[in-house]
Enzyme design. Structure first.
Site, PDB file in Angstrom:
ATOM      1  N   ASP A  33      38.706  18.605 116.843  1.00 43.35           N
ATOM      2  CA  ASP A  33      37.262  18.838 116.982  1.00 43.35           C
ATOM      3  C   ASP A  33      36.739  19.688 115.826  1.00 43.35           C
ATOM      4  O   ASP A  33      37.459  20.523 115.283  1.00 43.35           O
ATOM      5  CB  ASP A  33      36.998  19.549 118.326  1.00 43.35           C
ATOM      6  CG  ASP A  33      35.541  19.480 118.720  1.00 43.35           C
ATOM      7  OD1 ASP A  33      34.769  18.708 118.107  1.00 43.35           O
ATOM      8  OD2 ASP A  33      35.147  20.219 119.653  1.00 43.35           O
ATOM      9  N   HIS A  50      34.901  13.547 109.079  1.00 40.16           N
ATOM     10  CA  HIS A  50      35.996  12.780 109.686  1.00 40.16           C
ATOM     11  C   HIS A  50      37.058  12.444 108.631  1.00 40.16           C
ATOM     12  O   HIS A  50      38.249  12.456 108.909  1.00 40.16           O
ATOM     13  CB  HIS A  50      35.465  11.505 110.339  1.00 40.16           C
ATOM     14  CG  HIS A  50      34.517  11.766 111.475  1.00 40.16           C
ATOM     15  ND1 HIS A  50      34.782  12.702 112.450  1.00 40.16           N
ATOM     16  CD2 HIS A  50      33.307  11.225 111.796  1.00 40.16           C
ATOM     17  CE1 HIS A  50      33.775  12.727 113.326  1.00 40.16           C
ATOM     18  NE2 HIS A  50      32.868  11.850 112.944  1.00 40.16           N
ATOM     19  N   LEU A 144      59.477  11.022 115.675  1.00 48.20           N
ATOM     20  CA  LEU A 144      58.244  11.411 116.365  1.00 48.20           C
ATOM     21  C   LEU A 144      57.523  10.182 116.937  1.00 48.20           C
ATOM     22  O   LEU A 144      57.341   9.186 116.222  1.00 48.20           O
ATOM     23  CB  LEU A 144      57.323  12.108 115.354  1.00 48.20           C
ATOM     24  CG  LEU A 144      55.914  12.449 115.833  1.00 48.20           C
ATOM     25  CD1 LEU A 144      55.923  13.667 116.744  1.00 48.20           C
ATOM     26  CD2 LEU A 144      54.976  12.706 114.651  1.00 48.20           C
TER      27      LEU A 144
HETATM   28  C1  FPP Z   1      35.493  15.406 116.865  1.00 48.45           C
HETATM   29  O1  FPP Z   1      34.727  16.151 115.938  1.00 48.45           O
HETATM   30  C2  FPP Z   1      36.271  14.422 116.151  1.00 48.45           C
HETATM   31  C3  FPP Z   1      36.246  13.081 116.405  1.00 48.45           C
HETATM   32  C4  FPP Z   1      35.397  12.476 117.441  1.00 48.45           C
HETATM   33  C5  FPP Z   1      37.027  12.134 115.580  1.00 48.45           C
HETATM   34  C6  FPP Z   1      38.401  12.547 115.180  1.00 48.45           C
HETATM   35  C7  FPP Z   1      38.818  11.624 114.113  1.00 48.45           C
HETATM   36  C8  FPP Z   1      39.480  11.947 112.994  1.00 48.45           C
HETATM   37  C9  FPP Z   1      40.066  13.263 112.708  1.00 48.45           C
HETATM   38  C10 FPP Z   1      39.598  10.855 111.962  1.00 48.45           C
HETATM   39  C11 FPP Z   1      40.929  10.378 111.623  1.00 48.45           C
HETATM   40  C12 FPP Z   1      41.788  10.037 112.779  1.00 48.45           C
HETATM   41  C13 FPP Z   1      42.973   9.410 112.636  1.00 48.45           C
HETATM   42  C14 FPP Z   1      43.878   9.309 113.793  1.00 48.45           C
HETATM   43  C15 FPP Z   1      43.394   8.853 111.360  1.00 48.45           C
HETATM   44  P1  FPP Z   1      33.157  16.112 116.041  1.00 48.45           P
HETATM   45  O2  FPP Z   1      32.663  15.006 115.207  1.00 48.45           O
HETATM   46  O3  FPP Z   1      32.741  16.039 117.480  1.00 48.45           O
HETATM   47  O4  FPP Z   1      32.783  17.505 115.441  1.00 48.45           O
HETATM   48  P2  FPP Z   1      31.549  18.426 115.833  1.00 48.45           P
HETATM   49  O5  FPP Z   1      31.756  18.871 117.251  1.00 48.45           O
HETATM   50  O6  FPP Z   1      31.641  19.554 114.853  1.00 48.45           O
HETATM   51  O7  FPP Z   1      30.297  17.595 115.659  1.00 48.45           O
END
Ligand code: FPP
Length: 253
Positions: A33, A50, A144
């Site tokens: 997050d 992301h 893993l």
């Molecule tokens: C939450 O942060 C994050 C996500 C919904 C996406 C997580 C995805 C990745 C890390 C991309 C790559 C993944 C893989 C497995 C290659 P948010 O967007 O809700 O952040 P915020 O709360 O600050 O808005």
């Protein structure tokens, strides 16, 4: 009870010295997050957050292999994330395809077994093809197990399990009294895997957000205010060292 740990300025080497290699959690699960906030702080579009989050995924997967974690579950996309703008959703799916395309060889060489959990029926076809391909390539690996939770929701997972069990009941394959905790666990996406010992959530939010609701019954929780794109091996080690100090009683004394 929750804990907020602020990042300490230890090096991976110093942290590594404090790590008890005989008490490495078997299963670590992470709610990744803070990508959006990381991007906003820099004046970037969210998709760049992301993308930086994908670099953190690489660091954490490498570190998990190095220290011998057996299962790592990463929450990449929740059943609720469809509410985001189409551009962001598509960007996330494309990023996953890019990650699998670029990393599959290194993952395979490092004996990583890829396993996607969640309702994959709603995932775009081009993404599903890459998922099936990467699961197939790595299916015999023994290092893993990397669970990527995609269109995953803990409640959805339980509903899905109840439907499967209900069908077995209606088909006469099981009786009502056969239904126990083991049957439920066996019908979750994580069937056959140990429950997470440690759940990590960066970004300062103190909630579980529909993640591993059944499996987290006795998980240790570790929260940090670091944003996911900044998460590195040190943070993982810090979380595990903290986990190793906990007294897990599983309801006993
Ligand atoms: C939450 O942060 C994050 C996500 C919904 C996406 C997580 C995805 C990745 C890390 C991309 C790559 C993944 C893989 C497995 C290659 P948010 O967007 O809700 O952040 P915020 O709360 O600050 O808005």
């Amino acid at each position: 009870m929750s804990f907020i740990i602020n990042r300490k300025k230890n090096t991976a080497h110093e942290m590594g010295k404090k790590l008890d290699m005989n008490n490495i959690p078997k299963h670590v699960a992470i709610i990744m997050d803070g990508n959006g906030r990381w991007a906003k702080k820099r004046g970037f579009i969210r998709t760049l957050g992301h993308r930086a989050g994908m670099e953190a995924v690489k660091r954490v997967v490498r570190a998990s292999c190095e220290i011998g974690i057996k299962y790592l579950t990463l929450y990449a996309f929740s059943t609720e994330n469809w509410k985001r703008p189409a551009e962001e959703v598509n960007g996330l799916m494309d990023l996953l395809i890019e990650y699998l395309g670029r990393e599959i060889n290194e993952l395979n060489e490092n004996d990583v077994k890829l396993n996607f959990i969640g309702d994959l029926s709603k995932i775009p076809e081009k993404c599903k093809i890459k998922i099936k391909e990467s699961e197939e390539i790595t299916k015999n690996n023994k290092g893993l197990t990397l669970n990527i939770a995609l269109n995953y929701g803990g409640r959805n997972e339980i509903v899905n399990a109840v439907k499967k069990i209900g069908k077995s009941l209606l088909d006469g394959k099981i009786k009502l009294n056969d239904i126990d905790e083991q049957i439920i666990a066996d019908n979750l996406y994580t069937a056959g895997q140990p429950d997470p010992d440690l759940i990590i959530r960066p970004s300062g939010e103190l909630r579980i957000s529909n993640f591993m609701l059944w499996q987290s019954a006795y998980s240790e929780l570790w929260f940090s205010d670091i944003l996911w794109p900044d998460f590195d091996k040190n943070h993982l080690l810090e979380a595990i060292i903290d986990y190793q100090k906990r007294n897990r009683r599983f309801g006993g004394i």
